[in-house]
Scaffold this active site. Structure first.
Site, PDB file in Angstrom:
ATOM      1  CE1 TYR A 123      -3.800   2.429   1.146  1.00 28.69           C
ATOM      2  CE2 TYR A 123      -1.990   3.195   2.590  1.00 28.69           C
ATOM      3  CZ  TYR A 123      -3.282   3.513   2.238  1.00 28.69           C
ATOM      4  OH  TYR A 123      -4.197   4.425   2.385  1.00 28.69           O
ATOM      5  CG  LEU A 125      -1.572   7.622   1.522  1.00 28.89           C
ATOM      6  CD1 LEU A 125      -2.217   8.500   0.462  1.00 28.89           C
ATOM      7  CD2 LEU A 125      -2.504   7.551   2.598  1.00 28.89           C
ATOM      8  CD  GLU A 127       3.851  11.445  -2.388  1.00 34.56           C
ATOM      9  OE1 GLU A 127       3.206  11.243  -3.194  1.00 34.56           O
ATOM     10  OE2 GLU A 127       4.333  12.668  -2.060  1.00 34.56           O
ATOM     11  N   PRO A 128       7.963  11.176   1.436  1.00 35.27           N
ATOM     12  CG  PRO A 128       9.810  11.052   0.609  1.00 35.27           C
ATOM     13  CD  PRO A 128       8.575  10.645   0.277  1.00 35.27           C
ATOM     14  CB  SER A 158       4.881  -2.749   4.836  1.00 36.54           C
ATOM     15  OG  SER A 158       5.111  -1.985   5.893  1.00 36.54           O
ATOM     16  N   GLY A 240     -10.403  -0.253   7.543  1.00 40.38           N
ATOM     17  CA  GLY A 240     -10.173  -1.722   8.021  1.00 40.38           C
ATOM     18  C   GLY A 240      -8.623  -2.151   8.321  1.00 40.38           C
ATOM     19  CD  GLU A 363      -2.156   0.833   8.371  1.00 36.03           C
ATOM     20  OE1 GLU A 363      -2.250   1.556   7.450  1.00 36.03           O
ATOM     21  OE2 GLU A 363      -2.284  -0.444   7.876  1.00 36.03           O
ATOM     22  NE  ARG A 375      -9.846  18.104  11.159  1.00 38.91           N
ATOM     23  CZ  ARG A 375      -8.816  17.935  10.181  1.00 38.91           C
ATOM     24  NH1 ARG A 375      -9.033  16.929   9.432  1.00 38.91           N
ATOM     25  NH2 ARG A 375      -7.790  18.612   9.887  1.00 38.91           N
TER      26      ARG A 375
END
Length: 384
Positions: A123, A125, A127-128, A158, A240, A363, A375
């Site tokens: 997965y 998503l 970034e540095p 991972s 999930g 996560e 929120r």
């Protein structure tokens, strides 16, 4: 699940995963950690038992189970090795995104081999420069005919370098979250490369690398859904994923607690077993109680996600925060109860502590989990 009692089938699923963890994972966990060995063969054995596509639909080889079933499985696997359980959970999350948002052709093309773990999934998503602020991602995909040309870097991935499929969030337009799309990028894509395996505090039994895209050509047919819904896909996957990683924390902590109970029954000080000291008995009681509370709440969140409840995202954030915080604290206390022996690798407790620490970060950090909950509270005027 309204009475919080597991069915016979759920007990059987949990026990199957626990037996697998005890036989295949636990005896090797410390060695895998020391050698930084990624146990692909053992994970494929887990997949043969249905754990490679836990909540993937059955028509493409998945097990078709619920999110609650998945929580039971990942908790049980983590009693043997939290690192391996966590990777299998990430693999399942990435595969589910294809199952949920992919076309029939994409599902048939990717999922059968993912469910058997013949192919592995990652997965992508973070970034540095875009972690908690995920909508600020900069990896860009520019369409050229039937392909996208992708440039950018993903961080802390991972399985990177070993996985065959990378479910990747890319920017196809400006506009923050609304400009994000999702591509399924295969390992053999031209222009795809990987950074060095990171040196980490824990999670050493699977690789963590940068995923680097340099004019990487990806077929348009590998896009999940239309352009612009990638951030929605990413966040849906994380609901999930947060349950799964929370379950892994509970499983790891349960293993640490069990080790502490066994050690205290054997170890003597001042003429009696450690387990005979009332102060230490109270400590064990608190650890068990806190762990059971976290487990029960996680089950509630899983049941709400299964039911499609509008509160599911909020409850998943709550569950991830409480389960990972509690899991780490219980494991750390178990180490303390071992005294100096808890600090030695041979006892396996310090590994659990190192593995569980990152669960409070990935996560979505636990600070971001609090932000999600807050929120919701502010937005509805603190109505219970």
């Amino acid at each position: 699940m309204t009475n919080f009692t597991l069915t016979d089938d759920q007990i059987a699923i949990r026990d199957m995963a626990r037996d697998f963890a005890a036989e295949k994972l636990a005896p090797n966990a410390v060695r895998w950690d020391e050698e930084k060995h990624f146990p692909v063969a053992e994970m494929r054995e887990a997949a043969a038992l249905g754990m490679g596509g836990v909540y993937i639909r059955e028509d493409v080889g998945g097990s078709g189970l619920s999110r609650l079933d998945a929580a039971l499985i990942f908790e049980a696997l983590a009693t043997g090795c939290p690192t391996v359980a966590a990777y299998i959970s990430i693999h399942n999350m990435a595969a589910w995104m294809i199952d949920r948002y992919g076309s029939d052709e994409q599902r048939r093309r990717f999922l059968p081999k993912l469910c058997t773990m013949e192919h592995l999934a990652s997965y992508c998503l973070t970034e540095p420069g875009a972690g908690s602020d995920a909508a600020a991602l900069k990896t860009r995909a520019v369409r050229e005919g039937d392909h996208y040309v992708v440039n950018g870097v993903k961080q802390f991935i991972s399985g990177a370098g070993v996985s065959d499929v990378y479910v990747t969030m890319v920017r196809t337009a400006e506009g923050g979250a609304s400009g994000v799309s999702t591509l399924v990028i295969e390992k053999n894509a031209p222009g795809l490369s990987f950074g060095a395996n990171e040196k980490k505090m824990g999670w050493n039994a699977h690789p963590t690398r940068q995923v680097i895209f340099e004019n990487c050509r990806v077929p348009v047919e590998n896009r999940l859904g239309p352009e612009g819904i990638g951030f929605k896909i990413a966040m849906a996957g994380l609901d999930g994923g947060r349950l799964n990683i929370g379950a892994c924390s509970i499983g790891g902590a349960q293993a640490a607690l069990d080790k502490a109970i066994a050690y205290m029954a054997d170890r003597k000080a001042f003429g009696q077993r450690l387990s005979d000291f009332q102060a230490l008995q109270f400590k064990l009681a608190d650890m068990a109680t806190e762990l059971e509370c976290a487990r029960t709440f996680l089950w509630r969140a899983a049941a709400n996600l299964d039911a499609g409840s509008p509160d599911a995202t909020r409850l998943c954030a709550m569950a991830k925060r409480i389960a990972t915080d509690t899991g780490f604290e219980v494991a750390n206390t178990a180490l303390q109860l071992h005294g100096g022996y808890g600090y030695l690798a041979d006892y396996g407790v310090e590994k659990i502590v190192r593995d569980l620490r990152v669960h409070q970060i990935l996560e979505g950090t636990n600070e971001i989990m609090r932000l999600i909950v807050a929120r919701g509270l502010v937005g509805r005027g603190n109505t219970p």
